[in-house]
Design a protein around this motif. Structure first.
Motif, PDB file in Angstrom:
ATOM      1  N   ARG A  73       0.761  -1.479  -0.018  1.00 52.65           N
ATOM      2  CA  ARG A  73      -0.045   0.007  -0.087  1.00 52.65           C
ATOM      3  C   ARG A  73       0.732   1.221  -0.028  1.00 52.65           C
ATOM      4  O   ARG A  73       0.770   2.171   0.826  1.00 52.65           O
ATOM      5  N   ARG A  74       1.909   1.229  -1.119  1.00 54.14           N
ATOM      6  CA  ARG A  74       2.630   2.431  -0.993  1.00 54.14           C
ATOM      7  C   ARG A  74       2.786   2.729  -2.466  1.00 54.14           C
ATOM      8  O   ARG A  74       2.899   2.023  -3.348  1.00 54.14           O
ATOM      9  N   SER A  88       6.168  10.280  -2.174  1.00 52.70           N
ATOM     10  CA  SER A  88       5.677   8.716  -1.696  1.00 52.70           C
ATOM     11  C   SER A  88       4.440   9.038  -0.753  1.00 52.70           C
ATOM     12  O   SER A  88       4.347   9.839  -0.305  1.00 52.70           O
ATOM     13  N   GLU A  90       1.968   6.245   1.746  1.00 53.23           N
ATOM     14  CA  GLU A  90       1.746   5.045   2.204  1.00 53.23           C
ATOM     15  C   GLU A  90       0.545   4.948   3.013  1.00 53.23           C
ATOM     16  O   GLU A  90       0.222   5.927   3.688  1.00 53.23           O
ATOM     17  N   THR A  92      -1.593   2.770   5.896  1.00 46.85           N
ATOM     18  CA  THR A  92      -1.403   1.806   7.021  1.00 46.85           C
ATOM     19  C   THR A  92      -2.859   1.602   7.523  1.00 46.85           C
ATOM     20  O   THR A  92      -3.503   2.581   7.683  1.00 46.85           O
TER      21      THR A  92
END
Length: 171
Positions: A73-74, A88, A90, A92
């Motif tokens: 999930r990045r 970037s 991400e 979580t």
């Protein structure tokens, strides 16, 4: 310029949020300056994209790359035309939903310090982008509906959140 980071909690499952963010068709919905994103083909481990938008009262066009890693999930991205621009994010899992962590790197162009936004303005623009992501994902018909293919036309437009630091051509 420099490095900027922020995070936002979203009351939706991490997999749904990531699926929404990684779909380039949704980028104009959550990136305030972006009006259009078109795929340009796959090259190795990333996709090339063409991005159009409007920032600080003028239009821009840029070509770049996007690498999505669904298992982690990045996402990572950068510009072919703006040396030193990249970022970037991400997603979580968290109690009650998920957390989106966003990072940007912007190298200064010669002369940009005199004309470009300062660190506080860049951090504020990043926070507006995160607020836009949250609003799009938590709205009725948001990321969960996008995952199932329902309600995507009802997602809010992000432009009320102001300009984004992510594709400012003056940086």
């Amino acid at each position: 310029m420099g490095d900027y980071a922020g995070r936002v909690e979203i009351a939706r499952p991490a997999a749904e949020v990531f699926a929404f963010l990684a779909d380039i068709r949704n980028m104009p919905r959550y990136l305030p300056t972006v009006t259009r994103v078109d795929p340009q083909g796959r090259h190795g481990d990333h996709d090339d994209v063409a991005v159009e938008g409007r920032a600080e009262d003028h239009g821009y066009h840029d070509e770049g790359w996007l690498k999505a890693e669904p298992e982690a999930r990045r996402m990572q991205w950068g510009s072919h035309g703006q040396h030193g621009y990249g970022g970037s994010l991400e997603v979580t899992a968290a109690e009650g939903g998920s957390v989106v962590a966003l990072q940007l790197h912007l190298a200064s162009k010669p002369g940009a310090a005199a004309h470009g936004p300062g660190d506080a303005e860049m951090q504020a623009a990043l926070q507006r982008t995160l607020a836009s992501i949250k609003a799009c994902c938590e709205a009725p018909g948001g990321a969960a509906a996008q995952e199932t293919g329902q309600g995507t036309d009802e997602l809010p437009d992000s432009r009320p959140f102001g300009s984004s630091a992510t594709m400012n051509p003056d940086l």
